[in-house]
Design a protein around this motif. Structure first.
Motif, PDB file in Angstrom:
ATOM      1  N   ASP A  63       0.882  -0.930  -0.300  1.00 30.28           N
ATOM      2  CA  ASP A  63      -0.128   0.102   0.089  1.00 30.28           C
ATOM      3  C   ASP A  63       0.869   1.405   0.250  1.00 30.28           C
ATOM      4  OD1 ASP A  63      -1.937   1.762   0.621  1.00 30.28           O
ATOM      5  OD2 ASP A  63      -2.232   1.329   2.867  1.00 30.28           O
ATOM      6  N   LEU A  64       0.669   2.169  -1.555  1.00 35.74           N
ATOM      7  CA  LEU A  64       1.370   3.209  -1.101  1.00 35.74           C
ATOM      8  C   LEU A  64       1.658   3.998  -0.373  1.00 35.74           C
ATOM      9  CD1 LEU A  64       2.585   3.434  -5.119  1.00 35.74           C
ATOM     10  CD2 LEU A  64       3.838   1.970  -2.942  1.00 35.74           C
ATOM     11  N   VAL A  65       1.875   4.938   0.586  1.00 31.57           N
ATOM     12  CA  VAL A  65       1.614   6.208   1.729  1.00 31.57           C
ATOM     13  C   VAL A  65       1.588   7.380   0.185  1.00 31.57           C
ATOM     14  CG1 VAL A  65       2.643   7.839   3.346  1.00 31.57           C
ATOM     15  CG2 VAL A  65       2.666   4.909   3.211  1.00 31.57           C
ATOM     16  N   SER A  66       1.131   7.703   0.616  1.00 28.48           N
ATOM     17  CA  SER A  66       0.772   9.023  -0.126  1.00 28.48           C
ATOM     18  C   SER A  66       1.410  10.682  -0.036  1.00 28.48           C
ATOM     19  CB  SER A  66      -0.512   9.973   0.374  1.00 28.48           C
ATOM     20  OG  SER A  66      -0.593  10.519   1.276  1.00 28.48           O
ATOM     21  N   GLU A  67       1.978  11.241  -0.889  1.00 24.71           N
ATOM     22  CA  GLU A  67       2.953  12.527  -0.347  1.00 24.71           C
ATOM     23  C   GLU A  67       2.348  13.229   0.680  1.00 24.71           C
ATOM     24  OE1 GLU A  67       5.743  13.089  -1.736  1.00 24.71           O
ATOM     25  OE2 GLU A  67       6.294  11.687  -3.082  1.00 24.71           O
ATOM     26  N   ASP A  68       0.770  13.666   1.133  1.00 25.11           N
ATOM     27  CA  ASP A  68       0.936  14.421   2.136  1.00 25.11           C
ATOM     28  C   ASP A  68       0.364  13.871   3.254  1.00 25.11           C
ATOM     29  OD1 ASP A  68      -0.993  16.619   0.465  1.00 25.11           O
ATOM     30  OD2 ASP A  68      -2.256  14.984   0.268  1.00 25.11           O
ATOM     31  N   GLU A  69       0.873  11.851   4.104  1.00 23.23           N
ATOM     32  CA  GLU A  69       0.685  11.662   4.080  1.00 23.23           C
ATOM     33  C   GLU A  69       2.327  11.988   5.144  1.00 23.23           C
ATOM     34  OE1 GLU A  69       0.267   7.469   7.277  1.00 23.23           O
ATOM     35  OE2 GLU A  69       0.057   7.560   5.145  1.00 23.23           O
ATOM     36  N   LEU A  70       3.648  11.933   4.121  1.00 27.27           N
ATOM     37  CA  LEU A  70       4.410  11.730   4.245  1.00 27.27           C
ATOM     38  C   LEU A  70       5.245  13.310   4.827  1.00 27.27           C
ATOM     39  CD1 LEU A  70       6.403   9.700   1.337  1.00 27.27           C
ATOM     40  CD2 LEU A  70       6.780   9.340   3.420  1.00 27.27           C
ATOM     41  N   ARG A  71       4.428  14.132   4.427  1.00 29.59           N
ATOM     42  CA  ARG A  71       4.639  14.991   4.490  1.00 29.59           C
ATOM     43  C   ARG A  71       4.300  15.326   5.843  1.00 29.59           C
ATOM     44  NH1 ARG A  71       3.589  16.180  -1.012  1.00 29.59           N
ATOM     45  NH2 ARG A  71       1.059  17.019  -0.242  1.00 29.59           N
ATOM     46  N   ALA A  72       3.416  15.417   5.596  1.00 33.93           N
ATOM     47  CA  ALA A  72       2.350  15.462   8.004  1.00 33.93           C
ATOM     48  C   ALA A  72       3.231  14.669   8.642  1.00 33.93           C
ATOM     49  CB  ALA A  72       0.958  14.317   7.807  1.00 33.93           C
ATOM     50  N   LYS A  73       4.098  13.322   8.388  1.00 33.24           N
ATOM     51  CA  LYS A  73       5.251  12.646   9.421  1.00 33.24           C
ATOM     52  C   LYS A  73       6.075  13.679   9.385  1.00 33.24           C
ATOM     53  CE  LYS A  73       2.848   8.444   9.517  1.00 33.24           C
ATOM     54  NZ  LYS A  73       2.824   7.971  10.644  1.00 33.24           N
ATOM     55  N   GLY A  74       6.452  14.641   8.470  1.00 34.71           N
ATOM     56  CA  GLY A  74       7.665  15.251   8.338  1.00 34.71           C
ATOM     57  C   GLY A  74       9.184  14.733   7.864  1.00 34.71           C
ATOM     58  N   TRP A  75       8.763  13.344   6.954  1.00 35.13           N
ATOM     59  CA  TRP A  75       9.788  12.568   6.209  1.00 35.13           C
ATOM     60  C   TRP A  75      10.230  13.593   5.155  1.00 35.13           C
ATOM     61  CZ3 TRP A  75      10.346   9.308   2.477  1.00 35.13           C
ATOM     62  CH2 TRP A  75      11.342   8.994   2.272  1.00 35.13           C
TER      63      TRP A  75
END
Length: 122
Positions: free
Chosen positions: A107-119
């Motif tokens: 399950d690919l992780v969205s760019e929005d979630e990556l940004r929200a996690k600060g990675w």
């Protein structure tokens, strides 16, 4: 006979009705691998050839070399990197995953979630 234990791990959970799937993944030299993703259940792997950059959420990136094992708990944990660490050799590894019925194995992780996690990838 010779027996060598490569790793021992107690997975945090096994999805209800799980089935096991074993795959072989090959990346050419310099390939960044699969984008950040999750697996529905735990995954256990072994590098057959080359070197993989392995990074899980909450852990620093590390290099896993041929003959070494790795695992990830699955579930909500993001697998940030699994790419080839070398630009002169391919990497080849096998992974056995415990898959939850009806869910994709990756399950690919969205760019929005990556940004929200600060990675961010440097």
């Amino acid at each position: 006979m010779s027996l060598t234990v490569l790793q021992e791990a107690k997975p945090p959970f096994i999805p209800e009705g799980a089935h096991a799937m074993t795959i072989v993944i090959e990346y050419p030299p310099g390939d960044p691998g699969t984008p950040p993703h999750r697996h529905p259940g735990p995954a256990f792997g072994y590098v057959l050839e080359g070197e993989m950059v392995f990074e899980l959420e909450g852990e620093p990136p590390r290099v896993v070399r041929a003959g070494e094992a790795f695992w990830e708990p699955g579930g909500d944990v993001i697998h940030y990197q699994d790419g080839n660490n070398r630009d002169d050799l391919p990497v080849r590894f096998t992974v056995t995953m415990l898959c939850e019925p009806g869910k994709p194995m990756v399950d690919l992780v969205s760019e929005d979630e990556l940004r929200a996690k600060g990675w961010s990838r440097k």
